[in-house]
Enzyme design. Structure first.
Site, mmCIF file in Angstrom:
data_model
loop_
_atom_site.group_PDB
_atom_site.id
_atom_site.type_symbol
_atom_site.label_atom_id
_atom_site.label_comp_id
_atom_site.label_asym_id
_atom_site.label_seq_id
_atom_site.Cartn_x
_atom_site.Cartn_y
_atom_site.Cartn_z
ATOM 1 C CB SER A 84 -0.870 -0.010 1.261
ATOM 2 O OG SER A 84 -2.053 0.689 0.998
ATOM 3 C CD GLU A 91 0.710 19.730 -7.853
ATOM 4 O OE1 GLU A 91 1.454 20.677 -8.141
ATOM 5 O OE2 GLU A 91 1.133 18.662 -7.313
ATOM 6 C CB SER A 92 -4.566 15.911 -4.289
ATOM 7 O OG SER A 92 -5.282 15.054 -3.411
ATOM 8 C CG HIS A 97 -4.158 -1.812 -1.347
ATOM 9 N ND1 HIS A 97 -3.754 -1.389 -0.099
ATOM 10 C CD2 HIS A 97 -4.488 -3.120 -1.201
ATOM 11 C CE1 HIS A 97 -3.854 -2.388 0.764
ATOM 12 N NE2 HIS A 97 -4.293 -3.453 0.104
ATOM 13 C CB CYS A 112 -6.559 20.359 -7.365
ATOM 14 S SG CYS A 112 -5.180 20.697 -6.256
ATOM 15 C CD GLN A 176 -29.445 32.066 -10.932
ATOM 16 O OE1 GLN A 176 -30.416 31.748 -10.238
ATOM 17 N NE2 GLN A 176 -29.557 32.916 -11.933
ATOM 18 C CG HIS A 207 -40.877 27.417 -22.078
ATOM 19 N ND1 HIS A 207 -39.845 26.520 -22.207
ATOM 20 C CD2 HIS A 207 -40.538 28.239 -21.054
ATOM 21 C CE1 HIS A 207 -38.903 26.813 -21.316
ATOM 22 N NE2 HIS A 207 -39.300 27.836 -20.601
ATOM 23 C CG ASP A 231 -35.425 29.259 -20.235
ATOM 24 O OD1 ASP A 231 -35.724 29.254 -19.016
ATOM 25 O OD2 ASP A 231 -36.273 29.395 -21.139
ATOM 26 C CD GLU A 251 -32.510 35.814 -16.083
ATOM 27 O OE1 GLU A 251 -31.849 35.765 -15.029
ATOM 28 O OE2 GLU A 251 -33.492 35.078 -16.324
ATOM 29 C CG ASP A 283 -34.373 42.512 -8.551
ATOM 30 O OD1 ASP A 283 -33.946 42.480 -7.383
ATOM 31 O OD2 ASP A 283 -35.487 42.068 -8.886
ATOM 32 N N GLY A 284 -36.092 41.946 -11.560
ATOM 33 C CA GLY A 284 -37.486 42.152 -11.956
ATOM 34 C C GLY A 284 -38.273 42.977 -10.960
ATOM 35 C CB THR A 303 -35.263 30.638 -9.700
ATOM 36 O OG1 THR A 303 -35.028 32.025 -9.442
ATOM 37 C CG2 THR A 303 -34.315 30.194 -10.797
ATOM 38 N N PRO A 308 -32.104 35.064 -5.478
ATOM 39 C CG PRO A 308 -31.406 34.617 -7.665
ATOM 40 C CD PRO A 308 -31.276 34.107 -6.246
HETATM 41 N N1 SAM Z 1 -39.169 27.507 -15.791
HETATM 42 C C1 SAM Z 1 -38.316 27.586 -14.704
HETATM 43 C C2 SAM Z 1 -39.052 27.233 -13.443
HETATM 44 O O1 SAM Z 1 -40.270 27.189 -13.495
HETATM 45 O O2 SAM Z 1 -38.429 26.944 -12.464
HETATM 46 C C3 SAM Z 1 -37.687 28.961 -14.589
HETATM 47 C C4 SAM Z 1 -36.686 29.104 -15.613
HETATM 48 S S1 SAM Z 1 -35.920 30.630 -15.798
HETATM 49 C C5 SAM Z 1 -34.378 30.107 -16.261
HETATM 50 C C6 SAM Z 1 -35.705 31.333 -14.212
HETATM 51 C C7 SAM Z 1 -34.940 32.629 -14.259
HETATM 52 O O3 SAM Z 1 -35.369 33.553 -13.243
HETATM 53 C C8 SAM Z 1 -33.438 32.456 -14.014
HETATM 54 O O4 SAM Z 1 -32.749 32.710 -15.187
HETATM 55 C C9 SAM Z 1 -33.099 33.459 -12.918
HETATM 56 O O5 SAM Z 1 -31.860 34.078 -13.098
HETATM 57 C C10 SAM Z 1 -34.272 34.437 -13.055
HETATM 58 N N2 SAM Z 1 -34.475 35.281 -11.889
HETATM 59 C C11 SAM Z 1 -34.383 34.921 -10.598
HETATM 60 N N3 SAM Z 1 -34.607 35.980 -9.801
HETATM 61 C C12 SAM Z 1 -34.855 37.041 -10.624
HETATM 62 C C13 SAM Z 1 -35.154 38.421 -10.414
HETATM 63 N N4 SAM Z 1 -35.259 38.928 -9.171
HETATM 64 N N5 SAM Z 1 -35.355 39.211 -11.481
HETATM 65 C C14 SAM Z 1 -35.257 38.706 -12.750
HETATM 66 N N6 SAM Z 1 -34.953 37.410 -13.012
HETATM 67 C C15 SAM Z 1 -34.771 36.585 -11.968
#
Ligand code: SAM
Length: 427
Positions: A84, A91-92, A97, A112, A176, A207, A231, A251, A283-284, A303, A308
């Site tokens: 052994s 790098e590890s 054995h 690594c 994320q 969709h 997406d 997005e 940000d939405g 999401t 986010p």
């Molecule tokens: N269809 C999927 C589901 O039902 O889970 C969602 C898909 S889509 C890729 C989700 C998107 O929401 C991600 O790209 C993410 O970055 C975006 N997202 C998350 N928080 C957000 C925010 N505060 N404002 C805008 N987009 C956001």
């Protein structure tokens, strides 16, 4: 999908949190990981009881891979003559054995940094001259992929595993953990923070429904706001409608858009190039709080209510959305999988009900959103929108002349029929 993820999320926080100190993870072909691990089985190999040869083999193998040898430690088992050993590397490690009685040796090479453990193999082959030489390789530190399978663990005690052919992308974006996998069963799959967002094989279920339900119910929609949806799948479906004049897609994460366009081009299918589409990286929640634009339909394709997107499930956001929607406007949003996420759809119903006169749900069963139906929360100040007769929807569907693979007028009308347990939860 789902607030229950929070507990898993806290558990995973230390795995996903970007490192404070210099990051020694490696990046190859857009994938960030800790290092490459090779498991080597050698049958019919020579010198398996010879400490000197084995020591030299490990040292030379390390050198060939460009690794720094720190220490070499070998132990011979007097009884079998088996050995052994381990070469400790900066790098590890390389460890071995041996079973001389079987002519078999197991070697484990993990490195690594910039080293390529593959370069150690010819040296080992040359020295041990095995009759049979088998290598298994695995990138380590790829969150969530083990033994060639990605496992999504959303709900305590329940999840789904997907076989992976290749990890096309794995990176921590500013928001994320993003991964895109090539899979034999589902085509390419986009995963954010360990949760399946969309898969090539069944993305159209979701969709088509989240786009065509509100647009055909409205009947005269011209301006659409999509929050999330980086997406591009929802945008693709919305832009199928010839009467739509403008779509803003807001997005938060530009990497989702860039990498989806590169690795999942069929989802957006050129929609981002459509002159009616405007992409806003923001940000939405901040967008709806700050804009004075008006929309006929709002689609929240975000999401789950963590990280986010948390603010996209809250009262201030819904209040701002209601202000931007015309009198007959419609808001639709993904609201989780009712079987596992009761609190999510109930919360959406309560909060939307505070700012909209009419709230409901439509259901769509998306195979890769494990756990049965997904609920699409529906909100409008015009109750007629939800009660359009099938004949009216059918006429509008024909007039729009759009191609669909899941959506049709019968599915549209039946989608609003809820199971008794949901009705009871909403009562
Ligand atoms: N269809 C999927 C589901 O039902 O889970 C969602 C898909 S889509 C890729 C989700 C998107 O929401 C991600 O790209 C993410 O970055 C975006 N997202 C998350 N928080 C957000 C925010 N505060 N404002 C805008 N987009 C956001």
């Amino acid at each position: 999908m789902g607030s229950r993820l929070v507990s898993n999320r806290e558990a995973r926080a230390d795995i996903d949190r970007p490192p404070a100190a210099p990051d020694y993870f490696v990046e190859r072909d857009g994938v960030r990981f800790a290092g490459m691990h090779l498991l080597l089985d050698m049958w019919g190999a020579a010198h398996l009881s010879n400490q000197e040869v084995i020591g030299e083999a490990l040292a030379r193998a390390a050198g060939a891979a460009g690794a720094d040898l720190l220490q070499l430690h070998l132990h011979t088992f007097t009884e079998s003559g088996g050995i052994s050993g381990v070469a400790l590397l900066a790098e590890s490690h390389i460890s071995i054995h041996t079973w001389p009685e079987r002519g078999f040796a197991a070697v484990d090479i993990f490195m690594c940094g910039a080293c390529d453990p593959g370069d150690a193999l010819p040296v080992l082959k040359d020295i041990f001259k095995p009759r049979d030489f088998r290598v298994t390789e695995q990138r380590r530190g790829l969150s969530r992929v083990t033994g060639g399978w990605f496992t999504e663990t959303l709900y305590p005690g329940y999840g789904q595993s997907i076989e992976i052919i290749d990890t096309l992308v794995q990176e921590m974006t500013d928001y994320q953990d993003l991964a895109i996998y090539q899979t034999p069963a589902l085509g390419r799959v986009l995963v954010l923070d360990g949760i399946v967002q969309t898969a090539e094989v069944d993305e159209f279920y979701y969709h088509e429904m989240i786009a065509h339900l509100p647009i055909l119910a409205h009947g005269d929609a011209r301006r659409v706001l999509i929050i999330g949806g980086g997406d591009g799948g929802t945008l693709r479906e919305v832009l199928k409608h010839p009467r739509i004049e403008h779509v803003s897609l807001v997005e938060i994460d530009s990497r989702v858009v860039e990498l989806s366009r590169r690795h999942l081009p069929g989802l957006s299918a050129g929609a981002f190039e459509d002159p009616r589409a405007r992409l806003v990286i923001a940000d939405g929640a901040e967008f709806v709080a700050g804009t004075d634009e008006r929309f006929d339909v709002m689609i929240i394709d975000s999401t789950d209510p963590v990280g986010p997107s948390l603010a996209l499930f809250d009262d201030p956001f819904y209040g701002n959305c209601a202000e931007l929607l015309g009198e007959c406007g419609i808001l639709i949003r993904q609201a989780g999988v009712p079987f596992f996420q009761k609190e999510e759809y109930v919360a959406a119903y309560r909060k939307l009900g505070r700012v909209f006169a009419d709230c409901a749900f439509a259901l769509v069963a998306v195979p890769t959103y494990c756990g049965g139906h997904m609920a699409l929360a529906w909100a409008s100040n015009d109750p007629e929108n939800k009660q359009r007769p099938a004949t009216a929807i059918a006429a509008r569907f024909r007039a729009a002349a759009i191609e669909t693979r899941y959506y049709n007028p019968e599915i549209h009308v039946s989608a609003f029929a809820l199971p008794a347990f949901m009705k009871a939860a909403l009562a």
